[in-house]
Motif scaffolding. Sequence first.
Motif, PDB file in Angstrom:
ATOM      1  N   SER A 166       0.859  -1.179   0.000  1.00  0.00           N
ATOM      2  CA  SER A 166       0.000   0.000   0.000  1.00  0.00           C
ATOM      3  C   SER A 166       0.896   1.230   0.000  1.00  0.00           C
ATOM      4  N   LEU A 167       1.142   1.777  -1.177  1.00  0.00           N
ATOM      5  CA  LEU A 167       2.076   2.880  -1.352  1.00  0.00           C
ATOM      6  C   LEU A 167       1.389   4.016  -2.099  1.00  0.00           C
ATOM      7  N   ASP A 168       1.672   5.248  -1.699  1.00  0.00           N
ATOM      8  CA  ASP A 168       1.100   6.419  -2.374  1.00  0.00           C
ATOM      9  C   ASP A 168       1.749   6.568  -3.749  1.00  0.00           C
ATOM     10  N   PRO A 169       0.988   6.426  -4.835  1.00  0.00           N
ATOM     11  CA  PRO A 169       1.590   6.473  -6.173  1.00  0.00           C
ATOM     12  C   PRO A 169       2.125   7.841  -6.551  1.00  0.00           C
ATOM     13  N   GLU A 170       1.695   8.910  -5.848  1.00  0.00           N
ATOM     14  CA  GLU A 170       2.132  10.258  -6.190  1.00  0.00           C
ATOM     15  C   GLU A 170       3.462  10.625  -5.535  1.00  0.00           C
ATOM     16  N   MET A 171       3.903   9.837  -4.565  1.00  0.00           N
ATOM     17  CA  MET A 171       5.166  10.115  -3.889  1.00  0.00           C
ATOM     18  C   MET A 171       6.306   9.398  -4.591  1.00  0.00           C
ATOM     19  N   THR A 172       7.510   9.901  -4.418  1.00  0.00           N
ATOM     20  CA  THR A 172       8.676   9.195  -4.932  1.00  0.00           C
ATOM     21  C   THR A 172       9.070   8.096  -3.955  1.00  0.00           C
ATOM     22  N   GLY A 173       9.897   7.165  -4.433  1.00  0.00           N
ATOM     23  CA  GLY A 173      10.369   6.108  -3.548  1.00  0.00           C
ATOM     24  C   GLY A 173      11.117   6.661  -2.354  1.00  0.00           C
ATOM     25  N   ARG A 228      12.038   8.639  -8.536  1.00  0.00           N
ATOM     26  CA  ARG A 228      10.873   8.397  -9.399  1.00  0.00           C
ATOM     27  C   ARG A 228       9.603   8.281  -8.572  1.00  0.00           C
ATOM     28  N   ARG A 229       8.484   8.720  -9.169  1.00  0.00           N
ATOM     29  CA  ARG A 229       7.186   8.531  -8.527  1.00  0.00           C
ATOM     30  C   ARG A 229       6.814   7.052  -8.568  1.00  0.00           C
ATOM     31  N   VAL A 230       6.176   6.595  -7.507  1.00  0.00           N
ATOM     32  CA  VAL A 230       5.809   5.184  -7.394  1.00  0.00           C
ATOM     33  C   VAL A 230       4.844   4.770  -8.498  1.00  0.00           C
ATOM     34  N   ALA A 231       4.065   5.712  -9.013  1.00  0.00           N
ATOM     35  CA  ALA A 231       3.123   5.394 -10.089  1.00  0.00           C
ATOM     36  C   ALA A 231       3.827   4.778 -11.295  1.00  0.00           C
ATOM     37  N   GLY A 232       5.094   5.094 -11.492  1.00  0.00           N
ATOM     38  CA  GLY A 232       5.839   4.547 -12.620  1.00  0.00           C
ATOM     39  C   GLY A 232       6.613   3.291 -12.301  1.00  0.00           C
ATOM     40  N   PHE A 233       6.487   2.767 -11.072  1.00  0.00           N
ATOM     41  CA  PHE A 233       7.205   1.560 -10.678  1.00  0.00           C
ATOM     42  C   PHE A 233       6.514   0.319 -11.254  1.00  0.00           C
ATOM     43  N   SER A 234       7.299  -0.684 -11.575  1.00  0.00           N
ATOM     44  CA  SER A 234       6.747  -1.998 -11.894  1.00  0.00           C
ATOM     45  C   SER A 234       6.247  -2.646 -10.610  1.00  0.00           C
ATOM     46  N   LEU A 252       9.196  -3.633  -8.413  1.00  0.00           N
ATOM     47  CA  LEU A 252       9.827  -2.512  -7.715  1.00  0.00           C
ATOM     48  C   LEU A 252       8.963  -2.032  -6.554  1.00  0.00           C
ATOM     49  N   ARG A 253       7.645  -2.037  -6.748  1.00  0.00           N
ATOM     50  CA  ARG A 253       6.757  -1.655  -5.640  1.00  0.00           C
ATOM     51  C   ARG A 253       6.929  -2.606  -4.467  1.00  0.00           C
ATOM     52  N   ARG A 254       7.022  -3.883  -4.777  1.00  0.00           N
ATOM     53  CA  ARG A 254       7.205  -4.863  -3.710  1.00  0.00           C
ATOM     54  C   ARG A 254       8.519  -4.624  -2.978  1.00  0.00           C
ATOM     55  N   ARG A 255       9.587  -4.355  -3.708  1.00  0.00           N
ATOM     56  CA  ARG A 255      10.880  -4.102  -3.062  1.00  0.00           C
ATOM     57  C   ARG A 255      10.819  -2.865  -2.175  1.00  0.00           C
ATOM     58  N   LEU A 256      10.173  -1.803  -2.671  1.00  0.00           N
ATOM     59  CA  LEU A 256      10.046  -0.575  -1.879  1.00  0.00           C
ATOM     60  C   LEU A 256       9.203  -0.834  -0.627  1.00  0.00           C
TER      61      LEU A 256
END
Length: 331
Positions: free
Chosen positions: A97-104, A141-147, A150-154
């Motif tokens: 559960s990550l905010d897609p508008e924030m960067t990693g 990078r913004r989380v919205a652009g993560f695969s 990458l989201r799982r790793r973050l």
Amino acid sequence: MPTEAEPVAARASRVSRRFGEHLALRDVDLELEDGQITVLLGANGAGKTTLLRLLAAVLPPSAGTVEVLGVAAPAAASGRRARGLRRRLAYLAQRPSLDPEMTGGEILHLVATLYGLRRRERRRRVAGLAAAFGVDGHLERRVAGFSGGLRRRLHLAAGLVHDPQLLLLDEPAAGLDDQGRAFLWAELVRRAGDGRAVAVVTHDLTAAERHAHKVAILDGGSLLACDSPGALIAELGRTAVAVTAAETLERRALERAVAGIEGVAEVAASGGRGRVVLARSDAVRRVLAALAASPLQVLDLEVERPSLASVYRRLTGREPAELLPRRRGTP
């Protein structure tokens, strides 16, 4: 039994949990020890996530007792006790559960700030975890652009930024590629080596054999076995001969092919594959010879040595493929 060098970080004693009429856990006893990785194995509905949520103080048990990091009845803790628990444990659910508008980088620094880390320590931990999980090149990078990987790793890095004493992870490798899984297990092994207690729900039997100090096998809400991988395999593992045929294999036909061979414990067949499970490993050569000489249209024969997969089959009567998590949208 735990020793003084291996104190218990969390303990569930005779724990049961109901959801309405459904009994999700039944009289489960489990201890998570500092410095050890405990892997929870089981098919969907076995009770793994429910047990993890009890140990994470998310749910209270319907019966039995739970103690986590010295706090009894942790789900009922409030005030200073609850805040202390949150600072010392991490529960990472299956879905990030990550905010897609924030960067990693913003997410990692925000989580570290919420846990009260000072600026210098915050920078050090964010940099270390970003490198450990291979996201250091993506922090701007913004989380919205993560695969998804990458989201799982973050998500994993954020969950560990406060350096918890107790780590509870529900299918943390789901969605990770081989490199991501390598990052994950290396970090968990490192933290266990530093004295942290780790519990992981996973379907990766190979990783469980390689990295776990203990494996707990659940089925239908009950704990069937809990011991080191080596001890489980030595006691319950069995050699088998896997059969691949050019036609549909019937169990009776496979039984006839190995009839009279001493040491055959069980025969199973489905589709074009079958398995002859042996109570004695010295029966392998006789079984191979009998199958090769049989009228079955055998394409391949493979000897399977005792493993966690064979332990799981023997205890549950299920195939290890049933350990795989359901995809979203499936019943």
